[in-house]
Write a protein that holds these residues in place. Structure first.
Motif, PDB file in Angstrom:
ATOM      1  N   GLY A 262       0.631  -1.112   0.016  1.00 49.28           N
ATOM      2  CA  GLY A 262      -0.126  -0.008  -0.011  1.00 49.28           C
ATOM      3  C   GLY A 262       0.820   1.060   0.094  1.00 49.28           C
ATOM      4  O   GLY A 262       0.369   2.280  -0.706  1.00 49.28           O
ATOM      5  N   ILE A 263       1.981   1.077   0.904  1.00 47.06           N
ATOM      6  CA  ILE A 263       2.735   2.592   0.794  1.00 47.06           C
ATOM      7  C   ILE A 263       3.521   2.651  -0.655  1.00 47.06           C
ATOM      8  O   ILE A 263       3.651   3.755  -1.013  1.00 47.06           O
ATOM      9  N   ALA A 264       3.958   1.509  -0.964  1.00 43.94           N
ATOM     10  CA  ALA A 264       4.592   1.578  -2.512  1.00 43.94           C
ATOM     11  C   ALA A 264       3.853   2.091  -3.587  1.00 43.94           C
ATOM     12  O   ALA A 264       4.170   2.993  -4.252  1.00 43.94           O
ATOM     13  N   VAL A 265       2.509   1.715  -3.462  1.00 42.42           N
ATOM     14  CA  VAL A 265       1.449   2.285  -4.604  1.00 42.42           C
ATOM     15  C   VAL A 265       1.094   3.572  -4.177  1.00 42.42           C
ATOM     16  O   VAL A 265       1.255   4.542  -5.173  1.00 42.42           O
ATOM     17  N   LEU A 266       1.005   4.303  -3.043  1.00 46.02           N
ATOM     18  CA  LEU A 266       0.788   5.516  -2.744  1.00 46.02           C
ATOM     19  C   LEU A 266       1.845   6.549  -3.012  1.00 46.02           C
ATOM     20  O   LEU A 266       1.581   7.530  -3.534  1.00 46.02           O
ATOM     21  N   VAL A 267       3.287   5.944  -2.812  1.00 45.63           N
ATOM     22  CA  VAL A 267       4.229   6.759  -3.007  1.00 45.63           C
ATOM     23  C   VAL A 267       4.352   6.894  -4.746  1.00 45.63           C
ATOM     24  O   VAL A 267       4.796   7.986  -5.246  1.00 45.63           O
ATOM     25  N   LEU A 268       4.294   5.639  -5.437  1.00 38.12           N
ATOM     26  CA  LEU A 268       4.332   5.914  -6.877  1.00 38.12           C
ATOM     27  C   LEU A 268       3.157   6.826  -7.422  1.00 38.12           C
ATOM     28  O   LEU A 268       3.600   7.678  -8.355  1.00 38.12           O
ATOM     29  N   LEU A 269       2.187   6.646  -6.914  1.00 34.74           N
ATOM     30  CA  LEU A 269       1.016   7.698  -7.463  1.00 34.74           C
ATOM     31  C   LEU A 269       1.367   8.793  -6.992  1.00 34.74           C
ATOM     32  O   LEU A 269       1.175  10.034  -7.922  1.00 34.74           O
ATOM     33  N   GLY A 270       1.897   9.456  -6.070  1.00 34.44           N
ATOM     34  CA  GLY A 270       2.379  10.528  -5.732  1.00 34.44           C
ATOM     35  C   GLY A 270       3.486  11.193  -6.863  1.00 34.44           C
ATOM     36  O   GLY A 270       3.484  12.227  -7.269  1.00 34.44           O
ATOM     37  N   VAL A 271       4.483  10.202  -7.168  1.00 38.22           N
ATOM     38  CA  VAL A 271       5.632  10.746  -8.125  1.00 38.22           C
ATOM     39  C   VAL A 271       4.795  10.864  -9.404  1.00 38.22           C
ATOM     40  O   VAL A 271       5.054  11.960 -10.321  1.00 38.22           O
ATOM     41  N   ILE A 272       3.944   9.940  -9.926  1.00 40.18           N
ATOM     42  CA  ILE A 272       3.166  10.316 -11.176  1.00 40.18           C
ATOM     43  C   ILE A 272       2.272  11.434 -11.235  1.00 40.18           C
ATOM     44  O   ILE A 272       2.389  12.167 -12.260  1.00 40.18           O
ATOM     45  N   ALA A 273       1.701  12.086 -10.005  1.00 43.74           N
ATOM     46  CA  ALA A 273       1.091  13.123  -9.871  1.00 43.74           C
ATOM     47  C   ALA A 273       1.932  14.437 -10.223  1.00 43.74           C
ATOM     48  O   ALA A 273       1.525  15.043 -11.071  1.00 43.74           O
TER      49      ALA A 273
END
Length: 586
Positions: A262-273
């Motif tokens: 879950g943390i990995a997905v949230l971090v990656l979505l933040g980078v994409i944003a």
């Protein structure tokens, strides 16, 4: 095996030969847990006079638990045997005994032992501990004069009432009247039969006070609609409050994948944003167009354009790389969620958010009874047990009660049961240490949580109650033992009333000719703090509930009293003549 000569003589003549000429009543108790311990202690103090009862305790060769089992009680004869057969019962002196108590937590074993005991003493007074109602009915048919009791059934109402923050739902019928325990403020003054306890100060609960007017807990007569109906309805409304749908959704999302993924997905979505925002600024497009370009570039990696500005080309390449990392992460989250969901479904850990429910830890004898009674009252219940095949698991599935398989001493197990939003936690497993851990962890999640804690050691329970502020802790054995002891003494137990950590017995005591109470007024029966007289019945007449303290007691009269164990012991001494002194040559 040939029958001993003494047994054949006893069968032929119909009289008993006391061993060593000892005329004291003799009782054989078979058990190896705290219930046996408390029953033995109650018997030793319940004779007509102090020390006038002999007790033989039959226990296994080795201790089966660290708790008390009665073998260390002074004045008890101990017989060690791993099998309750005819030879064991003869060694225990069952042939000249007045009663036998079978207290093991083994219904089939107790029935087998009762059949073996019948071969040694067919007219024996039998008191058996049974959980299964069908086996209990069968034992009553085989032994019509026996008393088949369930400590779980006796103690469960006290746990249920404590969980709901109410008095024990004690109702019983005697002499044509239905009586129940209630708060004085909840009943009409004319319906009050007597005062039972003063509970206004939780640190000092006084039972059977001298001034009945000070008692806020009373015994009242039911004169219409049963008082439990409105109580159960209020519990039903309170326990089924609407759950917040947003909280349910968030809980489902949290339980879908592990924390790391879950943390990995949230971090990656933040980078994409962030990259999408930078790409939108480089391409000079609107927010809607930027969102579209970001999603398409990330998920498909298409639309290369060499005529774009260099900054836009760089952002597009970085977004493609981020997209390559996002797809495996999404796949991992889905696979991990499916695996976790299957495991959680198997163990009962996927549960919707609840509030106002009751969490029951331990589905043994007591936990099963508590769960069933709460369900009957319309209260939502969540059960926790380490064993998926616990005694009460099958009943829980039939009732639709969710069962979480896990250690209640772990915070995640209690959280999965929404213990922080429950109205009470009832911890009734057979492990004192596990019970205490679960209670303390639950209190750390909700300091105001009502905790009903089962501890076998009564002294330990009181100390825990004072040290940790756990308001209610109860010993099942301590609550049930007086009823077993009184039944073994051939006294009819009408009801058991638990008040805090006290157990009050409602029973009927006959007055024997030549006893100290024969010829004395009824006013001599009551003992503040120990005994309260409810009714007086003349021989061959109906009970008189309007007791006049000036009326003289005669032999053959029956006294209906509510008493503590020590008070009942004193009353038995007053209603039974003292044994005649033995001649020195006898």
């Amino acid at each position: 095996m040939a029958e001993p000569l003494r047994d054949r003589a006893r069968r032929a003549t119909g009289w008993r030969l006391r061993s060593n000429g000892d005329e004291r009543p003799h009782f054989v108790v078979c058990g190896s847990d705290p219930l046996a311990y408390w029953v033995v202690r109650a018997l030793l103090g319940a004779g007509p006079t102090a020390g006038q009862v002999r007790v033989t305790l039959v226990v296994p060769e080795r201790r089966r638990s660290d708790g008390p089992d009665g073998r260390d009680v002074p004045g008890v004869r101990v017989v060690a045997a791993d099998r309750l057969d005819e030879a064991t019962f003869r060694r225990a002196g069952l042939a000249d005994a007045d009663g036998l108590a079978l207290l093991h937590q083994d219904d089939v074993g107790n029935m087998h032992a009762a059949l073996c005991a019948q071969e040694v003493e067919p007219r024996l007074r039998l008191v058996a501990r049974m959980f299964n109602t069908n086996l209990a009915d069968g034992l009553r048919q085989l032994f019509p004069g026996s008393a088949v009791l369930s400590d779980a059934s006796m103690a469960a109402p006290a746990f249920v009432a404590a969980a709901l923050g109410e008095l024990a739902p004690t109702h019983f019928r005697h002499a044509g009247r239905t009586l129940y325990v209630a708060r004085r403020a909840d009943v009409r003054p004319q319906d009050v039969v007597c005062g039972l306890a003063v509970t206004t100060d939780p640190e000092l609960v006084r039972v059977l006070p001298a001034d009945e007017a000070t008692a806020d807990v009373v015994l009242a007569e039911a004169t219409g609609r049963p008082p439990g109906t409105e109580l159960a309805a209020r519990r039903l409304v309170r326990a089924r409050r609407r759950r917040q749908p947003v909280e349910v959704l968030l809980r489902a999302i949290r339980s879908f994948a592990t924390r790391k993924i879950g943390i990995a997905v949230l971090v990656l979505l933040g980078v994409i944003a962030v990259l999408g925002w930078l790409n939108a600024r480089a391409a000079a497009v609107t927010w809607g167009e930027a969102l579209y370009l970001t999603l398409v570039t990330t998920l498909s990696g298409q639309d290369p354009d060499v005529n774009k500005p260099v900054a836009a080309q760089v952002m597009q390449v970085v977004l493609n790389l981020a997209g390559l990392a996002l797809i495996p992460l999404i796949t991992a989250a889905v696979v991990d969620g499916i695996v976790n969901a299957r495991l959680a479904l198997h163990t009962g850990r996927i549960q919707p958010d609840r509030s106002g429910h009751v969490v029951v830890v331990g589905l043994g004898n007591i936990g099963t009874r508590v769960m069933a009674q709460l369900h009957d009252f319309g209260v939502e219940v969540v059960a926790i047990d380490k064993n998926p095949d616990a005694r009460g698991a099958a009943l829980a599935h039939r009732l639709g009660v969710p069962v979480i398989v896990g250690d209640a001493g772990l915070e995640e197990t209690l959280r999965s049961a929404s213990v922080d939003t429950s109205q009470a936690l009832v911890v009734v497993s057979t492990d004192d240490g596990a019970n205490l851990r679960a209670a303390l962890i639950a209190r750390s999640l909700d300091p105001d949580l009502r905790v009903v804690l089962r501890l076998f050691d009564g002294d330990f329970a009181e100390r825990i109650q004072q040290a940790f502020g756990i308001g209610i802790s109860r010993s099942v054995s301590y609550l049930a033992a007086p009823s077993f002891a009184v039944a073994l003494l051939d006294r009819a137990v009408i009801a058991t009333i638990p008040v805090d950590r006290h157990a009050l017995l409602v029973t009927e005591v006959p007055v024997v000719a030549g006893s100290p109470l024969d010829g004395r007024p009824l006013g001599a029966v009551a003992r503040p703090g120990e005994v309260r007289l409810l009714a007086h019945t003349r021989a061959g007449q109906k009970g008189d509930w309007s007791v006049d303290p000036r009326v003289v007691v005669h032999a053959g009269d029956r006294l209906t009293v509510v008493a503590r164990r020590a008070g009942l012991t004193a009353l038995l001494r007053e209603t039974t003549p003292a044994p005649s002194p033995r001649h020195p040559d006898e």
